[in-house]
Design a protein around this motif. Structure first.
Motif, mmCIF file in Angstrom:
data_model
loop_
_atom_site.group_PDB
_atom_site.id
_atom_site.type_symbol
_atom_site.label_atom_id
_atom_site.label_comp_id
_atom_site.label_asym_id
_atom_site.label_seq_id
_atom_site.Cartn_x
_atom_site.Cartn_y
_atom_site.Cartn_z
ATOM 1 N N LEU A 67 -10.763 8.150 -14.360
ATOM 2 C CA LEU A 67 -11.496 6.906 -14.643
ATOM 3 C C LEU A 67 -11.738 6.111 -13.372
ATOM 4 C CD1 LEU A 67 -9.612 5.790 -17.885
ATOM 5 C CD2 LEU A 67 -11.983 6.549 -17.774
ATOM 6 N N ASN A 68 -11.294 6.657 -12.234
ATOM 7 C CA ASN A 68 -11.472 5.965 -10.961
ATOM 8 C C ASN A 68 -10.804 4.606 -10.921
ATOM 9 O OD1 ASN A 68 -12.710 7.149 -8.722
ATOM 10 N ND2 ASN A 68 -14.581 7.423 -9.969
ATOM 11 N N MET A 69 -9.662 4.497 -11.560
ATOM 12 C CA MET A 69 -8.962 3.213 -11.572
ATOM 13 C C MET A 69 -7.907 3.185 -10.485
ATOM 14 S SD MET A 69 -8.432 2.200 -15.521
ATOM 15 C CE MET A 69 -7.768 0.585 -15.119
ATOM 16 N N THR A 70 -7.734 2.010 -9.894
ATOM 17 C CA THR A 70 -6.712 1.843 -8.878
ATOM 18 C C THR A 70 -5.368 1.685 -9.583
ATOM 19 O OG1 THR A 70 -8.371 0.733 -7.561
ATOM 20 C CG2 THR A 70 -6.088 0.464 -6.858
ATOM 21 N N THR A 71 -4.353 2.392 -9.075
ATOM 22 C CA THR A 71 -3.059 2.369 -9.750
ATOM 23 C C THR A 71 -1.989 1.616 -8.953
ATOM 24 O OG1 THR A 71 -2.782 4.583 -8.822
ATOM 25 C CG2 THR A 71 -3.274 4.450 -11.169
ATOM 26 N N VAL A 72 -1.123 0.951 -9.694
ATOM 27 C CA VAL A 72 0.019 0.249 -9.114
ATOM 28 C C VAL A 72 1.249 0.721 -9.874
ATOM 29 C CG1 VAL A 72 1.042 -2.009 -8.579
ATOM 30 C CG2 VAL A 72 -1.450 -1.807 -8.800
ATOM 31 N N ALA A 73 2.272 1.176 -9.153
ATOM 32 C CA ALA A 73 3.514 1.543 -9.831
ATOM 33 C C ALA A 73 4.478 0.374 -9.708
ATOM 34 C CB ALA A 73 4.116 2.792 -9.208
ATOM 35 N N PHE A 94 -7.315 -2.577 -12.249
ATOM 36 C CA PHE A 94 -6.039 -1.956 -11.889
ATOM 37 C C PHE A 94 -5.280 -1.529 -13.124
ATOM 38 C CE2 PHE A 94 -7.039 -5.014 -8.601
ATOM 39 C CZ PHE A 94 -6.951 -4.219 -7.468
ATOM 40 N N LEU A 95 -4.524 -0.469 -12.919
ATOM 41 C CA LEU A 95 -3.661 -0.011 -13.986
ATOM 42 C C LEU A 95 -2.231 -0.067 -13.436
ATOM 43 C CD1 LEU A 95 -4.732 3.086 -15.970
ATOM 44 C CD2 LEU A 95 -2.361 2.741 -15.396
ATOM 45 N N LYS A 96 -1.404 -0.904 -14.039
ATOM 46 C CA LYS A 96 -0.016 -1.015 -13.579
ATOM 47 C C LYS A 96 0.876 -0.161 -14.466
ATOM 48 C CE LYS A 96 1.456 -4.640 -11.379
ATOM 49 N NZ LYS A 96 1.915 -6.000 -10.967
ATOM 50 N N ILE A 97 1.447 0.848 -13.866
ATOM 51 C CA ILE A 97 2.255 1.790 -14.622
ATOM 52 C C ILE A 97 3.628 1.184 -14.871
ATOM 53 C CG2 ILE A 97 3.210 4.128 -14.654
ATOM 54 C CD1 ILE A 97 0.973 4.650 -12.388
ATOM 55 N N GLU A 106 0.854 -1.167 0.000
ATOM 56 C CA GLU A 106 0.000 0.000 0.000
ATOM 57 C C GLU A 106 0.898 1.228 0.000
ATOM 58 O OE1 GLU A 106 -3.880 -0.492 2.659
ATOM 59 O OE2 GLU A 106 -2.116 0.261 3.690
ATOM 60 N N SER A 107 0.606 2.227 -0.813
ATOM 61 C CA SER A 107 1.539 3.356 -0.864
ATOM 62 C C SER A 107 1.433 4.221 0.390
ATOM 63 C CB SER A 107 1.326 4.180 -2.127
ATOM 64 O OG SER A 107 0.175 4.948 -2.030
ATOM 65 N N SER A 108 0.272 4.211 1.043
ATOM 66 C CA SER A 108 0.124 5.030 2.249
ATOM 67 C C SER A 108 0.854 4.427 3.443
ATOM 68 C CB SER A 108 -1.356 5.212 2.571
ATOM 69 O OG SER A 108 -2.006 3.965 2.557
ATOM 70 N N GLY A 109 0.423 3.242 3.849
ATOM 71 C CA GLY A 109 1.000 2.650 5.055
ATOM 72 C C GLY A 109 2.154 1.701 4.794
ATOM 73 N N VAL A 150 -0.790 7.520 -6.120
ATOM 74 C CA VAL A 150 -0.727 6.143 -6.621
ATOM 75 C C VAL A 150 -1.053 5.199 -5.452
ATOM 76 C CG1 VAL A 150 0.833 4.361 -7.536
ATOM 77 C CG2 VAL A 150 0.867 6.669 -8.496
ATOM 78 N N ASN A 151 -1.918 4.217 -5.698
ATOM 79 C CA ASN A 151 -2.440 3.387 -4.606
ATOM 80 C C ASN A 151 -1.473 2.327 -4.085
ATOM 81 O OD1 ASN A 151 -4.866 3.919 -6.761
ATOM 82 N ND2 ASN A 151 -5.510 4.293 -4.651
#
Ligand code: C2E
Ligand code: CA
Ligand code: CA
Ligand code: CA
Length: 278
Positions: free
Chosen positions: A228-234, A197-200, A48-51, A251-252
Motif C-alpha cells: 500500500l506504499n505506507m510509511t511504517t513506524v514500529a 503512517f501505520l504504527k505497528i 529513522e530506522s536507517s540512520g 520498517v521506516n
C-alpha cells in the motif's frame, strides 16, 4: 456507575492508598486538574530506522494527581471521553504542546514530525475544527509536520471519517493509524482512506527475538504496508535485536525505550543534545 467502578479499579492499582469514593466526582477532578496544572506533556523521540537520526517526537499526556500520584493516560483518556471532557482536556494539551514548541524547535530539524494522539470523542465534538485551527496557529509557522495519531479501533467507529480525514489533510496535518494490528481488522479502511503512517503495535514488536518464529501477523502487516506504499513506524522497540530485525524488514521509523522513554521537555533537550548517534 460503571465509570466510577473503572476509575476506582485503576486508582486502587496505584497502591498509593488513594481511592475515589463513589461520592467523589472524577469529572470535576479532571477539570480542577487542568486548572491546577496537574497535567503535563512528555516527549518520546521517533528515529529513522536507517540512520537512527531523530526525525520526530510523539506528545504523551501525564496526570500528576495530588492524592493518586501519576495516573497513566490509558486510565483517564477514556474516562475524559465518557464525561465529555476530552475537548477541554485536548485543548489544554494543545496549549502545553505550544508552550514547548519553541524549545523543541531548537533541538529538532525543520519538518520534524510531531505526533499527537487524537481521541475519537474529540473528533466528534463541535469544537474540534476550531481547536485544531487554533492549535496549528499556535505553533512556529511551517516548522513541524503535525501527525494526528488515531487508533485502528477508533477508526471503525468513525462514520464521518472520510470527510474529517480530508479536512485534517487540508490543514497540512498527516494521519497515522495507531496500534495497528490490534483492532478488529480495519483493512478495508486502508484502501478507503489516505493514511500516511501505520504504527505497528508494540505487542508485535515484543515478540521479535523472544520467539523462534516471528509472528505471521507481523509479516502480513509489513507486506501489506509495503504493497500500500505506507510509511511504517514500529512502537515499543526495546532491544537492538528488534531494531536490527525491523530495519532489515524495511520498517521506516522506530520508537521505544531502546532510544528513549517519553521525557519532560528539559530532559528531552538534554537527551537530544548529549546523544551520540550510533
Ligand atoms: P500510544 O499512543 O500507543 O503511545 C505509546 C505508549 O507506549 C506510551 O504509553 C509510551 O510511553 C509507551 N511506550 C513507548 N515506548 C515503549 C517501549 O519501548 N516499551 C513499552 N513497554 N512501552 C513503550 P503511555 O504514555 O502510557 O500512553 C498510553 C496510551 O494513552 C497511548 O498509547 C495513547 O493511546 C494514550 N494517550 C497518551 N497521551 C494521550 C493524549 O494526549 N491524548 C490521547 N487521546 N491519548 C493519549
Ligand atoms: Ca500514539
Ligand atoms: Ca500506539
Ligand atoms: Ca497504545
Amino acid at each position: 456507575s460503571v465509570l466510577l467502578g473503572l476509575c476506582v479499579g485503576i486508582l486502587t492499582t496505584l497502591a498509593s492508598g488513594y481511592v475515589l469514593s463513589t461520592r467523589s466526582q472524577p469529572g470535576r477532578e479532571i477539570l480542577s486538574g487542568i486548572k491546577r496544572n496537574q497535567f503535563s506533556v512528555v516527549w518520546q523521540p521517533v528515529v529513522e530506522s536507517s540512520g537512527l537520526r531523530v526525525t520526530g517526537v510523539e506528545a504523551l499526556l501525564r496526570w500528576q494527581h495530588p492524592q493518586a500520584g501519576a495516573i497513566p493516560p490509558d486510565a483517564f483518556i477514556g474516562y475524559a471521553e465518557a464525561q465529555d471532557l476530552i475537548a477541554p482536556l485536548t485543548q489544554h494539551l494543545f496549549k502545553l504542546i505550544a508552550a514547548d514548541a519553541a524549545t523543541l524547535k531548537s533541538v529538532l530539524p525543520p519538518g520534524a514530525k510531531m505526533g499527537v494522539n487524537i481521541a475519537p470523542g474529540h473528533m466528534h465534538s463541535p469544537t474540534f475544527k476550531d481547536d485544531v485551527t487554533r492549535f496549528v496557529a499556535s505553533l512556529p509557522p511551517g516548522y513541524f509536520q503535525l501527525v494526528f495519531e488515531i487508533t485502528e479501533r477508533d477508526m471503525l467507529q468513525e462514520k464521518e471519517a472520510v470527510s474529517l480525514f480530508s479536512w485534517i489533510h487540508e490543514q497540512g496535518i498527516e494521519i497515522a493509524i495507531d496500534d495497528f494490528g490490534t483492532g478488529h481488522s480495519a483493512l478495508i479502511y486502508l484502501e478507503r482512506f489516505t493514511l500516511d503512517f501505520l504504527k505497528i503495535d508494540r505487542g508485535f514488536i515484543n515478540a521479535i527475538g523472544t520467539e523462534t518464529v516471528t509472528s505471521p501477523v507481523l509479516d502480513a502487516v509489513l507486506t501489506l504496508a509495503s504493497k500500500l506504499n505506507m510509511t511504517t513506524v514500529a512502537e515499543g522497540v526495546e532491544t537492538p535485536e528488534q531494531a536490527k530485525w525491523l530495519r532489515a524488514r524495511g520498517v521506516n521509523y522506530l520508537q521505544g525505550f531502546l532510544f528513549s522513554r517519553p521525557l519532560p521537555l528539559r530532559d528531552f533537550v538534554l537527551w537530544q543534545r548529549n546523544r551520540i548517534p550510533p
